[in-house]
Design a protein around this motif. Structure first.
Motif, PDB file in Angstrom:
ATOM      1  N   LYS A 211      -1.329  -2.064   0.729  1.00  5.81           N
ATOM      2  CA  LYS A 211      -0.376  -3.012   1.323  1.00  5.81           C
ATOM      3  C   LYS A 211       0.833  -3.153   0.409  1.00  5.81           C
ATOM      4  O   LYS A 211       0.675  -3.350  -0.798  1.00  5.81           O
ATOM      5  N   TRP A 212       2.040  -3.082   0.997  1.00  8.46           N
ATOM      6  CA  TRP A 212       3.286  -3.301   0.265  1.00  8.46           C
ATOM      7  C   TRP A 212       3.879  -4.654   0.660  1.00  8.46           C
ATOM      8  O   TRP A 212       3.833  -5.040   1.834  1.00  8.46           O
ATOM      9  N   TYR A 213       4.444  -5.342  -0.328  1.00 10.34           N
ATOM     10  CA  TYR A 213       5.075  -6.636  -0.099  1.00 10.34           C
ATOM     11  C   TYR A 213       6.507  -6.606  -0.634  1.00 10.34           C
ATOM     12  O   TYR A 213       6.816  -5.852  -1.563  1.00 10.34           O
ATOM     13  N   ASN A 214       7.384  -7.454  -0.065  1.00  9.58           N
ATOM     14  CA  ASN A 214       8.721  -7.576  -0.654  1.00  9.58           C
ATOM     15  C   ASN A 214       8.695  -8.623  -1.768  1.00  9.58           C
ATOM     16  O   ASN A 214       7.680  -9.278  -2.015  1.00  9.58           O
ATOM     17  N   GLU A 215       9.842  -8.785  -2.455  1.00 10.27           N
ATOM     18  CA  GLU A 215       9.887  -9.684  -3.618  1.00 10.27           C
ATOM     19  C   GLU A 215       9.676 -11.148  -3.242  1.00 10.27           C
ATOM     20  O   GLU A 215       9.383 -11.972  -4.112  1.00 10.27           O
ATOM     21  N   ASN A 216       9.823 -11.469  -1.965  1.00  7.69           N
ATOM     22  CA  ASN A 216       9.596 -12.847  -1.516  1.00  7.69           C
ATOM     23  C   ASN A 216       8.133 -13.098  -1.187  1.00  7.69           C
ATOM     24  O   ASN A 216       7.754 -14.223  -0.840  1.00  7.69           O
ATOM     25  N   GLY A 217       7.319 -12.038  -1.264  1.00  6.96           N
ATOM     26  CA  GLY A 217       5.893 -12.200  -1.004  1.00  6.96           C
ATOM     27  C   GLY A 217       5.470 -11.878   0.412  1.00  6.96           C
ATOM     28  O   GLY A 217       4.292 -12.033   0.754  1.00  6.96           O
ATOM     29  N   ASN A 218       6.421 -11.435   1.268  1.00  2.00           N
ATOM     30  CA  ASN A 218       6.086 -11.122   2.650  1.00  2.00           C
ATOM     31  C   ASN A 218       5.550  -9.702   2.779  1.00  2.00           C
ATOM     32  O   ASN A 218       6.063  -8.768   2.151  1.00  2.00           O
ATOM     33  N   LEU A 219       4.527  -9.517   3.599  1.00  2.00           N
ATOM     34  CA  LEU A 219       3.936  -8.200   3.828  1.00  2.00           C
ATOM     35  C   LEU A 219       4.938  -7.301   4.545  1.00  2.00           C
ATOM     36  O   LEU A 219       5.534  -7.696   5.550  1.00  2.00           O
ATOM     37  N   ARG A 220       5.141  -6.060   4.020  1.00  2.00           N
ATOM     38  CA  ARG A 220       6.055  -5.103   4.655  1.00  2.00           C
ATOM     39  C   ARG A 220       5.324  -3.917   5.276  1.00  2.00           C
ATOM     40  O   ARG A 220       5.792  -3.328   6.240  1.00  2.00           O
ATOM     41  N   TYR A 221       4.191  -3.549   4.692  1.00  2.00           N
ATOM     42  CA  TYR A 221       3.423  -2.429   5.252  1.00  2.00           C
ATOM     43  C   TYR A 221       1.965  -2.544   4.844  1.00  2.00           C
ATOM     44  O   TYR A 221       1.643  -2.946   3.728  1.00  2.00           O
ATOM     45  N   GLU A 222       1.082  -2.178   5.772  1.00  2.00           N
ATOM     46  CA  GLU A 222      -0.336  -2.044   5.454  1.00  2.00           C
ATOM     47  C   GLU A 222      -0.895  -0.864   6.221  1.00  2.00           C
ATOM     48  O   GLU A 222      -0.547  -0.635   7.391  1.00  2.00           O
ATOM     49  N   GLY A 223      -1.699  -0.060   5.508  1.00  2.00           N
ATOM     50  CA  GLY A 223      -2.281   1.098   6.157  1.00  2.00           C
ATOM     51  C   GLY A 223      -2.454   2.261   5.214  1.00  2.00           C
ATOM     52  O   GLY A 223      -2.641   2.090   4.005  1.00  2.00           O
ATOM     53  N   SER A 224      -2.343   3.459   5.773  1.00  2.00           N
ATOM     54  CA  SER A 224      -2.572   4.679   5.011  1.00  2.00           C
ATOM     55  C   SER A 224      -1.300   5.141   4.301  1.00  2.00           C
ATOM     56  O   SER A 224      -0.195   5.022   4.846  1.00  2.00           O
ATOM     57  N   LEU A 225      -1.482   5.683   3.092  1.00  2.00           N
ATOM     58  CA  LEU A 225      -0.345   6.162   2.301  1.00  2.00           C
ATOM     59  C   LEU A 225      -0.662   7.528   1.696  1.00  2.00           C
ATOM     60  O   LEU A 225      -1.813   7.871   1.453  1.00  2.00           O
TER      61      LEU A 225
END
Length: 317
Positions: free
Chosen positions: A251-265
């Motif tokens: 899972k990737w998050y932005n600097e504000n703490g909001n989720l930006r992506y979840e899944g396969s990488l």
């Protein structure tokens, strides 16, 4: 007869002054100052005194290495070298005073400083060049030695007496559990080492003290499960790594703490099944991604309404 020859030599040969010898030794190296003093004696036929100065150079070098090896943790190699430079330079100056005064009273010549200065600069450049290529000239190690190799628990300091590493050693390298420090002595890493590299579980820190990464390492790369953080302390990524890259599920998050992506990488890119979110954490896509680009799935607007299903290639450029 010997004294007579010496007096004649005072008139014929150029000598370096005691002050010049002291300055060269203090500013550059006692090694050069000692050679100058020995040459002065040699030019006047004082063979025994010439040999004495040569022996003193060897003894001073040995003393320098010995003191560096046994000195207290907060006494740097540089401090020891400066002290020996000054002490030996004063010693050579004092020894040369008498013969130089007699030399000048007999209208003797002054020796040229071109060669000593040039030699000193060459020596300094060589040392700086070696120091630029490796920090090991400046490392100060405390701990248990077995022969020439340190094993067990110890510490490494840089040339400014700042601690660089403390912890376990094996075969002369960090191995086991230890701590690595930034140049400002703030903690850079704590955790497992193997053969001088981060290997196992550990934590990395920014110079401001905030956590940068926590999780698994292999050969100093992120490898396994781990978490990355922004400098402000917020979570940036939580998931799998391979050879230093995000690879697997995460899972990737932005600097504000909001989720930006979840899944396969794969290789730091979204690849496979996953979900994309906008900067406010709203779902905008779910489905298949290839090399970071959504290609097939469901696209949503910011209010959550489905706007397209199927081929979405190019919608999120």
């Amino acid at each position: 007869m010997e004294n007579e020859n010496k007096r004649k030599g005072l008139n014929d040969k150029g000598l370096w002054s005691p002050n010049a010898i002291m300055i060269i030794g203090s500013v550059f190296s006692f090694f050069i100052a000692g050679i100058m003093s020995a040459i002065n004696y040699g030019r006047l036929g004082y063979i025994q005194k010439k040999r004495r100065d040569i022996y003193s150079i060897v003894l001073a070098l040995a003393a320098c290495l010995f003191l560096i090896n046994i000195s207290d943790e907060k006494i740097t190699s540089g401090m020891i070298v400066v002290a020996i430079n000054v002490a030996m330079s004063l010693y050579y100056k004092a020894n040369q005073e008498k013969i130089y005064k007699e030399h000048m009273r007999n209208n003797g010549k002054r020796g040229s400083l071109k060669i000593p200065i040039l030699s000193s600069i060459i020596v300094i450049l060589i040392l700086l060049g070696i120091g630029y290529r490796t920090d090991y000239l400046y490392l100060k190690i405390t701990g248990r030695y077995e022969g020439d190799i340190y094993n067990g628990i110890g510490k490494i300091y840089d040339k400014n007496s700042n601690i660089k590493y403390e912890g376990d050693f094996r075969h002369g390298k960090p191995d086991g559990n230890g701590k690595l420090y930034h140049g400002n002595e703030s903690l850079a890493y704590e955790g497992d080492f193997k053969d001088g590299k981060f290997d196992g579980n550990g934590k990395m820190y920014y110079e401001n003290g905030n956590l940068k990464y926590e999780g698994d390492f292999k050969d100093s790369d992120y490898h396994g499960q781990g978490k990355l953080y922004y400098k402000n302390g917020n979570l940036a990524y939580n998931g799998d790594f391979k050879d230093g890259l995000t690879y697997g599920q995460g899972k990737w998050y932005n600097e504000n703490g909001n989720l930006r992506y979840e899944g396969s990488l794969k290789n730091d890119l979204a690849h496979g099944q996953g979900k994309l979110y906008d900067e406010n954490g709203n779902l905008i896509f779910e489905g298949e991604l290839i090399d970071g680009e959504p290609v097939n799935g469901k696209a949503y607007d910011k209010t959550g309404n489905l706007i397209k299903e199927g081929n979405v290639k190019g919608m999120f450029d």
